[in-house]
Design a protein around this motif. Structure first.
Motif, PDB file in Angstrom:
ATOM      1  N   LYS A  33       0.688  -1.410  -0.365  1.00 63.99           N
ATOM      2  CA  LYS A  33       0.443   0.127   0.160  1.00 63.99           C
ATOM      3  C   LYS A  33       0.979   1.374   0.073  1.00 63.99           C
ATOM      4  N   PRO A  34       0.881   2.282  -0.359  1.00 62.00           N
ATOM      5  CA  PRO A  34       1.169   3.238  -1.000  1.00 62.00           C
ATOM      6  C   PRO A  34       2.037   4.045   0.248  1.00 62.00           C
ATOM      7  N   ASP A  35       1.196   3.591   1.690  1.00 61.36           N
ATOM      8  CA  ASP A  35       1.362   4.400   2.553  1.00 61.36           C
ATOM      9  C   ASP A  35       2.497   3.395   3.613  1.00 61.36           C
ATOM     10  N   ALA A  40       8.959   4.600   0.030  1.00 63.75           N
ATOM     11  CA  ALA A  40       9.572   5.640  -1.714  1.00 63.75           C
ATOM     12  C   ALA A  40      11.157   5.453  -0.892  1.00 63.75           C
ATOM     13  N   ALA A  41      11.959   4.871  -0.319  1.00 66.56           N
ATOM     14  CA  ALA A  41      12.791   4.719   0.034  1.00 66.56           C
ATOM     15  C   ALA A  41      13.224   3.545  -0.501  1.00 66.56           C
ATOM     16  N   ALA A  42      12.364   2.277  -0.504  1.00 62.11           N
ATOM     17  CA  ALA A  42      12.385   0.954  -0.942  1.00 62.11           C
ATOM     18  C   ALA A  42      12.991   1.197  -2.646  1.00 62.11           C
ATOM     19  N   ASP A  71      -1.769  -0.878  -5.319  1.00 61.20           N
ATOM     20  CA  ASP A  71      -1.296  -1.424  -4.556  1.00 61.20           C
ATOM     21  C   ASP A  71       0.195  -2.334  -5.099  1.00 61.20           C
ATOM     22  N   GLU A  72      -0.064  -1.950  -6.212  1.00 60.71           N
ATOM     23  CA  GLU A  72       1.548  -2.328  -7.222  1.00 60.71           C
ATOM     24  C   GLU A  72       2.115  -1.792  -7.342  1.00 60.71           C
ATOM     25  N   GLU A  96       7.944  -4.674   7.343  1.00 61.08           N
ATOM     26  CA  GLU A  96       6.236  -3.332   6.560  1.00 61.08           C
ATOM     27  C   GLU A  96       5.834  -4.863   5.621  1.00 61.08           C
ATOM     28  N   HIS A  97       4.055  -4.559   5.920  1.00 63.35           N
ATOM     29  CA  HIS A  97       3.351  -5.700   5.114  1.00 63.35           C
ATOM     30  C   HIS A  97       3.710  -5.412   3.892  1.00 63.35           C
ATOM     31  N   HIS A  98       3.862  -6.469   2.894  1.00 61.53           N
ATOM     32  CA  HIS A  98       4.600  -5.950   1.622  1.00 61.53           C
ATOM     33  C   HIS A  98       5.038  -7.908   0.526  1.00 61.53           C
TER      34      HIS A  98
END
Length: 183
Positions: A33-35, A40-42, A71-72, A96-98
């Motif tokens: 998810k964008p939040d 962004a750093a990854a 979310d992709e 983090e959830h990813h």
């Protein structure tokens, strides 16, 4: 270790537009998810680009990050750098959830180039290409199969599933035949 092979061995066609199968390219599907903290750093660590906005692709040389859905993201990088990219994502998004997956060998990539390149895609996709801005990524279809494409320079890059690469090359080749330009 075996050498990577593109889906069609670099097939090309010259009609009123040039069609080239390119690759192999490294591709990572990143679901988050964008939040998500550190997202962004990854993405920047892997591609050198900003996190793309909705329906955009950020390009940095031979690396890119494209928005595929809320979310992709599709991360594009040199094939040899995928393992390091996945490791960087795991480190930056730890806890983090990813989900980050190497999809390099599951995709085929094509370039459609020339002054009339838009006509090739106009025959295949229900997208108003006159309104497609440089840097805008569109998920749509090429005839009957899923595709994503974006405009850059005097051409387009199109990504499809590798399993339909021959079909997509046939569509593009047929659509680019000299004499079949749109009026």
């Amino acid at each position: 270790m075996s050498e990577p092979v593109s889906a069609l061995g670099g097939a090309t066609h010259q009609g009123f537009a040039t069609i080239r199968e390119i690759g192999p390219l490294g591709m990572i599907t990143l679901r988050a998810k964008p939040d998500v903290k550190g997202l962004a750093a990854a993405v920047k660590a892997v591609t050198g680009t900003a996190l793309p906005a909705q329906r955009r692709i950020e390009v940095n040389g031979d690396r890119a990050a494209g928005w595929m859905s809320p979310d992709e993201y599709l991360l594009i990088l040199p094939y040899a750098d995928v393992a390091a990219g996945l490791a960087a994502l795991a480190a930056k998004l730890k806890g983090e959830h990813h989900l980050a997956v190497d999809v390099s060998d599951a995709r085929a990539v094509f370039r459609i180039e020339g002054a009339k390149a838009d006509q090739v895609l106009a025959k295949l996709s229900p997208v108003d290409l006159a309104r497609l801005e440089p840097g805008e990524l569109r998920r749509s279809r090429a005839a009957q199969v899923a595709a994503a494409f974006w405009k850059d320079g005097e051409g387009y890059t199109l990504v499809s599933f590798r399993s339909v690469a021959g079909y997509v090359m046939g569509l593009l080749t047929h659509s680019a035949q000299t004499g079949s330009e749109l009026a």
